[in-house]
Scaffold this active site. Structure first.
Site, PDB file in Angstrom:
ATOM      1  NE  ARG A  95      -4.289  -1.329   0.232  1.00 47.32           N
ATOM      2  CZ  ARG A  95      -4.447  -2.376  -0.599  1.00 47.32           C
ATOM      3  NH1 ARG A  95      -3.515  -2.660  -1.482  1.00 47.32           N
ATOM      4  NH2 ARG A  95      -5.538  -3.102  -0.559  1.00 47.32           N
ATOM      5  CG  HIS A 118      -3.332  -0.644  -6.814  1.00 46.71           C
ATOM      6  ND1 HIS A 118      -3.747  -0.069  -5.636  1.00 46.71           N
ATOM      7  CD2 HIS A 118      -3.358  -1.983  -6.578  1.00 46.71           C
ATOM      8  CE1 HIS A 118      -4.016  -1.002  -4.731  1.00 46.71           C
ATOM      9  NE2 HIS A 118      -3.791  -2.190  -5.296  1.00 46.71           N
ATOM     10  CD  GLU A 160      -2.998   3.265  -5.214  1.00 49.53           C
ATOM     11  OE1 GLU A 160      -4.078   2.694  -5.476  1.00 49.53           O
ATOM     12  OE2 GLU A 160      -2.017   2.687  -4.765  1.00 49.53           O
TER      13      GLU A 160
HETATM   14  P1  NAP Z   1      -0.906 -11.635   4.963  1.00 49.21           P
HETATM   15  O1  NAP Z   1      -0.958 -13.057   4.544  1.00 49.21           O
HETATM   16  O2  NAP Z   1      -1.759 -11.175   6.094  1.00 49.21           O
HETATM   17  O3  NAP Z   1       0.620 -11.261   5.259  1.00 49.21           O
HETATM   18  C1  NAP Z   1       0.993 -10.067   5.835  1.00 49.21           C
HETATM   19  C2  NAP Z   1       2.463 -10.124   6.239  1.00 49.21           C
HETATM   20  O4  NAP Z   1       2.844  -8.838   6.742  1.00 49.21           O
HETATM   21  C3  NAP Z   1       2.750 -11.132   7.350  1.00 49.21           C
HETATM   22  O5  NAP Z   1       4.022 -11.686   7.162  1.00 49.21           O
HETATM   23  C4  NAP Z   1       2.728 -10.265   8.604  1.00 49.21           C
HETATM   24  O6  NAP Z   1       3.498 -10.877   9.633  1.00 49.21           O
HETATM   25  C5  NAP Z   1       3.375  -8.991   8.062  1.00 49.21           C
HETATM   26  N1  NAP Z   1       3.028  -7.805   8.832  1.00 49.21           N
HETATM   27  C6  NAP Z   1       1.801  -7.395   9.210  1.00 49.21           C
HETATM   28  N2  NAP Z   1       1.876  -6.264   9.925  1.00 49.21           N
HETATM   29  C7  NAP Z   1       3.186  -5.962  10.031  1.00 49.21           C
HETATM   30  C8  NAP Z   1       3.909  -4.910  10.673  1.00 49.21           C
HETATM   31  N3  NAP Z   1       3.285  -3.947  11.363  1.00 49.21           N
HETATM   32  N4  NAP Z   1       5.259  -4.891  10.546  1.00 49.21           N
HETATM   33  C9  NAP Z   1       5.906  -5.874   9.856  1.00 49.21           C
HETATM   34  N5  NAP Z   1       5.274  -6.892   9.231  1.00 49.21           N
HETATM   35  C10 NAP Z   1       3.934  -6.936   9.321  1.00 49.21           C
HETATM   36  O7  NAP Z   1      -1.311 -10.671   3.753  1.00 49.21           O
HETATM   37  P2  NAP Z   1      -1.203 -10.972   2.173  1.00 49.21           P
HETATM   38  O8  NAP Z   1      -2.377 -11.737   1.716  1.00 49.21           O
HETATM   39  O9  NAP Z   1       0.177 -11.480   1.870  1.00 49.21           O
HETATM   40  O10 NAP Z   1      -1.365  -9.454   1.615  1.00 49.21           O
HETATM   41  C11 NAP Z   1      -0.493  -8.440   2.053  1.00 49.21           C
HETATM   42  C12 NAP Z   1      -0.949  -7.076   1.570  1.00 49.21           C
HETATM   43  O11 NAP Z   1      -0.595  -6.909   0.205  1.00 49.21           O
HETATM   44  C13 NAP Z   1      -2.449  -6.803   1.584  1.00 49.21           C
HETATM   45  O12 NAP Z   1      -2.917  -6.466   2.875  1.00 49.21           O
HETATM   46  C14 NAP Z   1      -2.578  -5.653   0.605  1.00 49.21           C
HETATM   47  O13 NAP Z   1      -2.475  -4.414   1.257  1.00 49.21           O
HETATM   48  C15 NAP Z   1      -1.375  -5.830  -0.338  1.00 49.21           C
HETATM   49  N6  NAP Z   1      -1.816  -6.218  -1.695  1.00 49.21           N
HETATM   50  C16 NAP Z   1      -1.526  -5.402  -2.756  1.00 49.21           C
HETATM   51  C17 NAP Z   1      -1.935  -5.777  -4.025  1.00 49.21           C
HETATM   52  C18 NAP Z   1      -1.643  -4.921  -5.214  1.00 49.21           C
HETATM   53  O14 NAP Z   1      -2.409  -4.950  -6.157  1.00 49.21           O
HETATM   54  N7  NAP Z   1      -0.543  -4.193  -5.243  1.00 49.21           N
HETATM   55  C19 NAP Z   1      -2.667  -6.944  -4.227  1.00 49.21           C
HETATM   56  C20 NAP Z   1      -2.940  -7.740  -3.135  1.00 49.21           C
HETATM   57  C21 NAP Z   1      -2.501  -7.365  -1.865  1.00 49.21           C
HETATM   58  P3  NAP Z   1       3.287 -10.513  11.192  1.00 49.21           P
HETATM   59  O15 NAP Z   1       1.802 -10.461  11.439  1.00 49.21           O
HETATM   60  O16 NAP Z   1       3.995 -11.611  11.905  1.00 49.21           O
HETATM   61  O17 NAP Z   1       3.946  -9.194  11.401  1.00 49.21           O
HETATM   62  C1  8YV Z   2      -7.101  -4.668  -5.601  1.00 51.57           C
HETATM   63  C2  8YV Z   2      -5.402  -5.124  -3.779  1.00 51.57           C
HETATM   64  O1  8YV Z   2      -6.783  -4.187  -6.834  1.00 51.57           O
HETATM   65  O2  8YV Z   2      -6.334  -7.131  -2.969  1.00 51.57           O
HETATM   66  C3  8YV Z   2      -5.779  -6.064  -2.686  1.00 51.57           C
HETATM   67  O3  8YV Z   2      -5.487  -5.744  -1.523  1.00 51.57           O
HETATM   68  O4  8YV Z   2      -4.705  -4.179  -3.576  1.00 51.57           O
HETATM   69  C4  8YV Z   2      -5.841  -5.370  -5.169  1.00 51.57           C
HETATM   70  O5  8YV Z   2      -5.942  -6.724  -5.448  1.00 51.57           O
HETATM   71  C5  8YV Z   2      -7.533  -3.543  -4.727  1.00 51.57           C
HETATM   72  O6  8YV Z   2      -8.208  -4.058  -3.626  1.00 51.57           O
HETATM   73  C6  8YV Z   2      -8.393  -2.532  -5.452  1.00 51.57           C
HETATM   74  O7  8YV Z   2      -9.710  -2.892  -5.457  1.00 51.57           O
END
Ligand code: NAP
Ligand code: 8YV
Length: 323
Positions: free
Chosen positions: A236, A283, A265
């Site tokens: 994010r 994104h 964004e």
């Molecule tokens: P997840 O399975 O919940 O993994 C989150 C990771 O972050 C865990 O390793 C967690 O470990 C760590 N974490 C959480 N809070 C933290 C903190 N304060 N300091 C350090 N580490 C921390 O989540 P995920 O499914 O992998 O998704 C992660 C994030 O990616 C989503 O929440 C979203 O914001 C982002 N995302 C972006 C896109 C995009 O389109 N660019 C798409 C999908 C997701 P600990 O809890 O042990 O700290």
């Molecule tokens: C989406 C994301 O594009 O899953 C997430 O956390 O960042 C992306 O997969 C986003 O939620 C916008 O709708």
């Protein structure tokens, strides 16, 4: 005429899969189609028991949820749910669901694509070719390579592990920072982000957004990453102190950055737009028709499962369903 279908407020644009999935089972109220949103919301507030939230600027905060006295569940699109006040929902008996796992591989592909583009300057090289410059001289050799780099993952959750698997296949050393070591992985865990930033050449950020991670990547972390360091952010925008990043890139405190996400964004700071050592994606981490369809379907399936009394499929940890 009334029926017994639960009333769902659709917040954000509708999509064919959502309409097809929701309409047979629910009475759907589309906020986006309201000429006067306030009057529209006042008209349905007493009936709505569920939200389906797609992409929207509408924050699902306490103030908004409070308007719906019968609200039981918020089914949100995306794995990240920093736009929903899940703590408040949990404290008020409202379930929140997200769409985890179905997007892991797509987002990991994007992260690797962004890493490669940033390290080897592929977008810049393509712009060079299109500008007709290849006929005068070959594109310069890139200063950076992946061959001598250790990757420091910030976050080793579902998506972080999918990224790390790809990095393993590339033959690259991987270490990670998270608040706790993840028992399911063998990579070295750094309790201190600053210490890891000192030791690695790339920071790959994939943690949730929200208050707890706001500006986690700050000036000190960028300084520790150092002048050959590369920052990749697919998490994010809020996780990175954007003005500090701009300053670090401008002052050559770090070498380059690859960004899929931004603080405000779809607005991207002009300074970043004008920098050559930055690769910018709009994104698009999960943005294939295939993966977005799976995410839409999970938004629907969470509501159908809840309405049938079986409980939601993927509740967030702040709102565990009652046993
Ligand atoms: P997840 O399975 O919940 O993994 C989150 C990771 O972050 C865990 O390793 C967690 O470990 C760590 N974490 C959480 N809070 C933290 C903190 N304060 N300091 C350090 N580490 C921390 O989540 P995920 O499914 O992998 O998704 C992660 C994030 O990616 C989503 O929440 C979203 O914001 C982002 N995302 C972006 C896109 C995009 O389109 N660019 C798409 C999908 C997701 P600990 O809890 O042990 O700290
Ligand atoms: C989406 C994301 O594009 O899953 C997430 O956390 O960042 C992306 O997969 C986003 O939620 C916008 O709708």
């Amino acid at each position: 005429m009334t029926d017994n279908k639960p009333d769902v407020l659709l917040v954000g644009p509708s999509k064919p899969l959502l309409a097809k999935g929701l309409e047979p089972a629910f009475t759907v109220h589309r906020l986006i189609e309201a000429k006067d949103p306030e009057t529209f919301l006042n008209g349905v507030a007493d009936r709505v028991r569920a939200f389906a939230v797609t992409y929207s600027n509408q924050k699902i905060d306490a103030e908004f949820m409070q308007r719906f006295p019968k609200l039981e569940i918020v089914s949100s699109f995306g794995v990240g749910y920093d736009h929903v006040d899940a703590k408040w929902a949990g404290a008020h008996g409202i379930l929140v669901t997200n769409t985890p796992d179905v997007l892991n591989e797509e987002v990991a592909d994007t992260a690797l694509g962004l890493l490669l583009c940033t390290v080897r300057e592929f977008p810049q090289a393509e712009r060079y070719l299109r500008a007709g410059k290849w006929e005068q001289a070959p594109y310069p050799l890139t200063v950076a390579t992946l061959r001598d780099r250790t990757i420091g993952m910030v976050g080793m959750g579902r998506i972080g592990q999918a990224i790390a698997r790809r990095l393993d296949a590339f033959g690259l050393p991987v270490v990670y920072h998270a608040r706790r070591p993840n028992a399911g992985v063998a990579y070295k865990h750094y309790p201190s982000l600053l210490a890891m930033a000192h030791d690695v050449d790339v920071l790959m950020v994939i943690v949730p957004g929200g208050a707890e991670t706001r500006n986690l990547i700050n000036a000190a972390v960028l300084e520790a990453l150092g002048p050959r360091g590369i920052l990749i952010n697919v998490a994010r925008g809020s996780v990175v102190d954007e003005p500090a990043l701009i300053a670090a890139l401008r002052d050559k405190k770090i070498f380059a950055a690859g960004l899929d996400v931004f603080v405000n964004e779809p607005k991207v700071p002009r300074e970043l737009m004008e920098m050559e050592n930055v690769v910018l994606f709009p994104h698009l981490g999960s943005a294939s028709a295939f993966t977005r369809a799976a995410m839409d379907q999970l938004v629907v399936d969470n509501l159908i499962s809840w309405a049938s009394g079986k409980g939601p499929l993927t509740p967030v940890p702040e709102t565990p369903p009652k046993k």
